[in-house]
Scaffold this motif. Structure first.
Motif, PDB file in Angstrom:
ATOM      1  N   SER A 190     -81.113 -68.557 131.413  1.00 27.87           N
ATOM      2  CA  SER A 190     -82.465 -68.576 130.879  1.00 27.87           C
ATOM      3  C   SER A 190     -82.761 -67.188 130.330  1.00 27.87           C
ATOM      4  CB  SER A 190     -83.486 -68.944 131.968  1.00 27.87           C
ATOM      5  OG  SER A 190     -84.805 -68.948 131.436  1.00 27.87           O
ATOM      6  N   GLY A 191     -82.970 -67.096 129.011  1.00 30.00           N
ATOM      7  CA  GLY A 191     -83.203 -65.803 128.396  1.00 30.00           C
ATOM      8  C   GLY A 191     -82.008 -64.876 128.500  1.00 30.00           C
ATOM      9  N   PHE A 212     -76.856 -74.364 129.652  1.00 30.25           N
ATOM     10  CA  PHE A 212     -75.882 -74.626 130.705  1.00 30.25           C
ATOM     11  C   PHE A 212     -74.478 -74.492 130.120  1.00 30.25           C
ATOM     12  CE2 PHE A 212     -79.700 -76.820 131.984  1.00 30.25           C
ATOM     13  CZ  PHE A 212     -79.777 -76.604 133.356  1.00 30.25           C
ATOM     14  N   ILE A 213     -73.654 -73.703 130.765  1.00 30.60           N
ATOM     15  CA  ILE A 213     -72.263 -73.568 130.379  1.00 30.60           C
ATOM     16  C   ILE A 213     -71.401 -73.777 131.618  1.00 30.60           C
ATOM     17  CG2 ILE A 213     -72.677 -72.035 128.413  1.00 30.60           C
ATOM     18  CD1 ILE A 213     -71.975 -69.678 130.169  1.00 30.60           C
ATOM     19  N   SER A 214     -70.170 -74.171 131.421  1.00 32.11           N
ATOM     20  CA  SER A 214     -69.305 -74.449 132.566  1.00 32.11           C
ATOM     21  C   SER A 214     -67.905 -73.926 132.313  1.00 32.11           C
ATOM     22  CB  SER A 214     -69.264 -75.952 132.850  1.00 32.11           C
ATOM     23  OG  SER A 214     -68.766 -76.652 131.720  1.00 32.11           O
ATOM     24  N   GLY A 215     -67.165 -73.753 133.384  1.00 35.84           N
ATOM     25  CA  GLY A 215     -65.792 -73.269 133.310  1.00 35.84           C
ATOM     26  C   GLY A 215     -65.352 -72.733 134.651  1.00 35.84           C
ATOM     27  N   GLU A 216     -64.139 -72.203 134.700  1.00 37.29           N
ATOM     28  CA  GLU A 216     -63.614 -71.630 135.938  1.00 37.29           C
ATOM     29  C   GLU A 216     -64.182 -70.227 136.133  1.00 37.29           C
ATOM     30  OE1 GLU A 216     -59.364 -70.211 137.932  1.00 37.29           O
ATOM     31  OE2 GLU A 216     -59.378 -71.454 136.125  1.00 37.29           O
ATOM     32  N   GLN A 273     -98.415 -64.540 122.325  1.00 34.27           N
ATOM     33  CA  GLN A 273     -97.600 -64.739 123.520  1.00 34.27           C
ATOM     34  C   GLN A 273     -96.177 -65.118 123.118  1.00 34.27           C
ATOM     35  OE1 GLN A 273     -98.525 -64.222 126.674  1.00 34.27           O
ATOM     36  NE2 GLN A 273    -100.500 -63.500 125.885  1.00 34.27           N
ATOM     37  N   PRO A 274     -95.156 -64.460 123.718  1.00 32.85           N
ATOM     38  CA  PRO A 274     -93.768 -64.783 123.362  1.00 32.85           C
ATOM     39  C   PRO A 274     -93.401 -66.176 123.847  1.00 32.85           C
ATOM     40  CG  PRO A 274     -93.839 -63.300 125.249  1.00 32.85           C
ATOM     41  CD  PRO A 274     -95.248 -63.396 124.734  1.00 32.85           C
ATOM     42  N   VAL A 275     -92.563 -66.879 123.060  1.00 30.23           N
ATOM     43  CA  VAL A 275     -92.098 -68.213 123.425  1.00 30.23           C
ATOM     44  C   VAL A 275     -90.927 -68.076 124.394  1.00 30.23           C
ATOM     45  CG1 VAL A 275     -91.158 -70.369 122.548  1.00 30.23           C
ATOM     46  CG2 VAL A 275     -92.826 -69.083 121.190  1.00 30.23           C
TER      47      VAL A 275
END
Length: 215
Positions: free
Chosen positions: A76-77, A31-35, A23-25
């Motif tokens: 996510s992924g 989380f990234i942030s910016g304008e 089974q793949p993990v």
């Protein structure tokens, strides 16, 4: 007979384990942030200032309302799973100060509030400053960028203004006298202005309330 059946069962279980793919993990969330900047002509593609590449917003996200705002993007992924607007903290301005001089009138010694004779503006001193001993005395106060009194000292009472002046003659300021700031401009020492309905005079870099009503 029972040994043969058990051997067949174990062999089948081993074969199933060997042929079943692992089974793949699941990829860790990021989380990234910016304008956020919406790409021209796109309803769901955007980029973040300070980050490489472009992203696709999840269905139902009002991307146009987030254009130009600071956001936090949840990945996510490698796919965007959520976008949240972030409030940007405003750093208060700490530079700049003002000095005011006049005769102190204590309003509330516990709250450390006072004003100057002839002036209705109320001042609040810092907790470390005790104002009661200065009641009725001439003082000079230094105001920080919040308008709170950060320093206080005794000064000598200024001489009374002349009773009359020849019309059209303006007294020359003292040599090397400091100017006073009013808005974005400065005026020479000895000049008078109307502030809050009260006449104030620039006295060598500090405003002094004269206590006379003006318009």
């Amino acid at each position: 007979m029972s040994r043969i059946l058990a051997s067949v069962t174990i062999s089948a279980a081993l074969a199933l384990c060997l042929t079943q793919a692992p089974q793949p993990v699941s990829a860790a969330e990021q989380f990234i942030s910016g304008e956020l900047v919406v790409l021209d002509g796109s309803a769901d593609r955007f980029r973040l200032v300070g980050h490489d590449g472009t992203f696709k917003a999840p269905a139902g996200v009002p991307l146009g309302e987030l254009d130009g705002k600071n956001v936090e993007v949840q990945l996510s992924g490698g796919r965007v799973t959520g976008i949240t607007e972030r409030s940007v903290a405003i750093t208060p301005i700490t530079s700049g100060y003002e000095t005011v001089r006049g005769q102190m009138v204590v309003r509330d010694p516990v709250a450390r509030s006072f004003n100057f004779a002839g002036d209705t503006r109320v001042y609040i001193a810092e907790p470390t400053i005790e104002i009661a001993p200065y009641a009725g005395k001439w003082v000079e106060v230094t105001l920080d960028s919040r308008g709170q009194v950060s320093a206080l000292k005794l000064v000598s009472e200024p001489p009374p203004p002349p009773v009359s002046l020849q019309q059209g003659v303006v007294p020359a300021p003292a040599a090397n006298a400091a100017t006073c700031a009013i808005g974005n401009a400065t005026v020479a020492s000895g000049s008078t202005v109307c502030r809050g309905g009260i006449t104030n005079r620039c006295d060598n870099g500090a405003w002094v309330s004269l206590g006379t009503i003006c318009r």
